[in-house]
Motif scaffolding. Structure first.
Motif, short mmCIF file in Angstrom:
data_model
loop_
_atom_site.label_atom_id
_atom_site.label_comp_id
_atom_site.label_asym_id
_atom_site.label_seq_id
_atom_site.Cartn_x
_atom_site.Cartn_y
_atom_site.Cartn_z
N UNK A 1 1.06 -1.15 -0.72
CA UNK A 1 0.21 0.13 -0.09
C UNK A 1 0.36 0.95 -0.04
N UNK A 2 1.79 1.04 0.99
CA UNK A 2 2.54 2.66 1.26
C UNK A 2 4.05 2.40 0.37
N UNK A 3 4.57 1.13 -0.48
CA UNK A 3 6.15 0.89 -0.97
C UNK A 3 5.72 0.39 -2.51
N UNK A 4 5.01 0.17 -2.28
CA UNK A 4 4.24 -0.41 -4.22
C UNK A 4 4.87 -2.29 -4.49
N UNK A 5 4.69 -2.29 -5.44
CA UNK A 5 4.61 -3.65 -5.30
C UNK A 5 5.78 -4.43 -6.09
N UNK A 6 6.34 -4.41 -5.16
CA UNK A 6 7.41 -5.53 -5.47
C UNK A 6 7.77 -6.67 -4.99
N UNK A 7 8.47 -7.31 -5.52
CA UNK A 7 8.06 -9.25 -5.81
C UNK A 7 10.07 -9.63 -5.27
#
Length: 327
Positions: free
Chosen positions: A245-251
């Motif tokens: 939600x805050x940092x973004x979509x990171x895999x």
């Protein structure tokens, strides 16, 4: 034990060095002494810019990395699968989709976006778990189902980009993996929700050690397996959802960091969880700093840096898993 202590000292010093480098390097360069003087009471214009723009970005990257890495450790304990990662199996994309939907419909509820993300992450986790279960959790089946769910949620989320709505565009930027415009409000929100999740996770080490055993063995040791598995899953989904939600979509953070941590310090979750938090924080800050400085003034999102690193690593782990299981 000496190896564990040395590993903790090394990763902590590496993290501190990266924080200093990230704070002093960029479009505005500030010396370390000037920076310290400015932060401690003699601010210059350059230090003000660093404090208001660069420092929130650094803290968001640190907390995002810590949350994603610890989430990976917890999910791997629950599913007894070293390949479980919130980004790979769709939990992060589910969190992003639901928060995008609800905040688009109710923009005034932006502060509650982490809770909306948690609902989406929980739905995705439930889908992956139920669809992967067939008298046990096969590592390969889990990945295949997770990738399918991840692709579905990601496609649905990206379809909102074509509606032309300003609200959708701004929210989509809010859950993207570029830390450029992060503010102290983002720091406060991530510290509140993510801090709770990280504190809870540090209390779950003993349970995670027991969950790694077979269910019957864990029950014989007096553990209520289903209740513990549910509680650990809730904390893992909370961490991954808030980070998204805050940092973004990171895999791949929850895949890379725990695997390397186990090689360095072993599999005791009481030690593995805090070490992974530090390692995840360092990894995402490094990815963001590289993305910000390599091709300046153009920025490469941290998610792209992590995908380039994590994709080959996932292939390596899958091949290693196949050899271990004799396929």
């Amino acid at each position: 034990m000496p190896k564990t202590i040395f590993s903790f000292i090394a990763i902590t010093l590496l993290l501190l060095a990266t924080i200093v480098y990230s704070m002093t390097t960029g479009s505005i360069s500030v010396g370390f002494v000037e920076l310290m003087k400015g932060l401690l009471g003699s601010p210059s214009e350059q230090v003000e810019v660093v404090r208001d723009l660069r420092l929130p970005r650094i803290i968001v990257a640190l907390l995002t990395g810590a949350a994603l890495a610890v989430s990976g450790v917890l999910l791997q304990a629950v599913m007894r699968n070293p390949l479980a990662d919130a980004g790979v199996i769709g939990i992060s994309s589910g969190a992003g989709l639901v928060s995008l939907l609800l905040v688009t419909i109710f923009p005034a509820l932006f502060f509650w976006m982490p809770l909306f993300s948690f609902v989406g992450g929980a739905i995705a986790c439930l889908l992956v778990y139920s669809l992967s279960w067939r008298s046990g959790l096969s590592p390969l089946r889990l990945i295949l189902v997770g990738v399918a769910i991840n692709a579905t949620f990601t496609g649905l989320g990206q379809s909102f980009n074509y509606r032309g709505s300003y609200a959708v565009t701004s929210v989509n930027q809010a859950i993207s993996s570029i830390f450029t415009m992060k503010t102290w409000d983002d720091v406060h929100m991530l510290a509140l929700y993510g801090g709770v999740g990280l504190l809870l996770s540090m209390l779950l080490g003993s349970w995670c050690n027991t969950l790694v055993l077979q269910d019957r063995t864990a029950q014989n040791l007096g553990l209520s397996v289903m209740k513990v598995r549910l509680l650990v899953s809730v904390v893992a989904v909370l961490l991954a959802s808030v980070a998204t939600a805050i940092g973004g979509l990171i895999v791949f953070v929850g895949l890379l960091v725990p695997h390397i941590a186990r090689l360095l310090i072993g599999s005791d979750h009481k030690v593995l969880l805090p070490f992974s938090a530090i390692g995840g924080a360092w990894l995402i800050l490094t990815a963001d700093t590289l993305g910000r400085t390599l091709l300046a003034p153009t920025e490469i999102p941290a998610s792209i840096v992590m995908t380039v690193i994590g994709g080959p690593f996932l292939i390596f782990l899958l091949r290693r898993s196949e050899r271990v299981h004799g396929h």
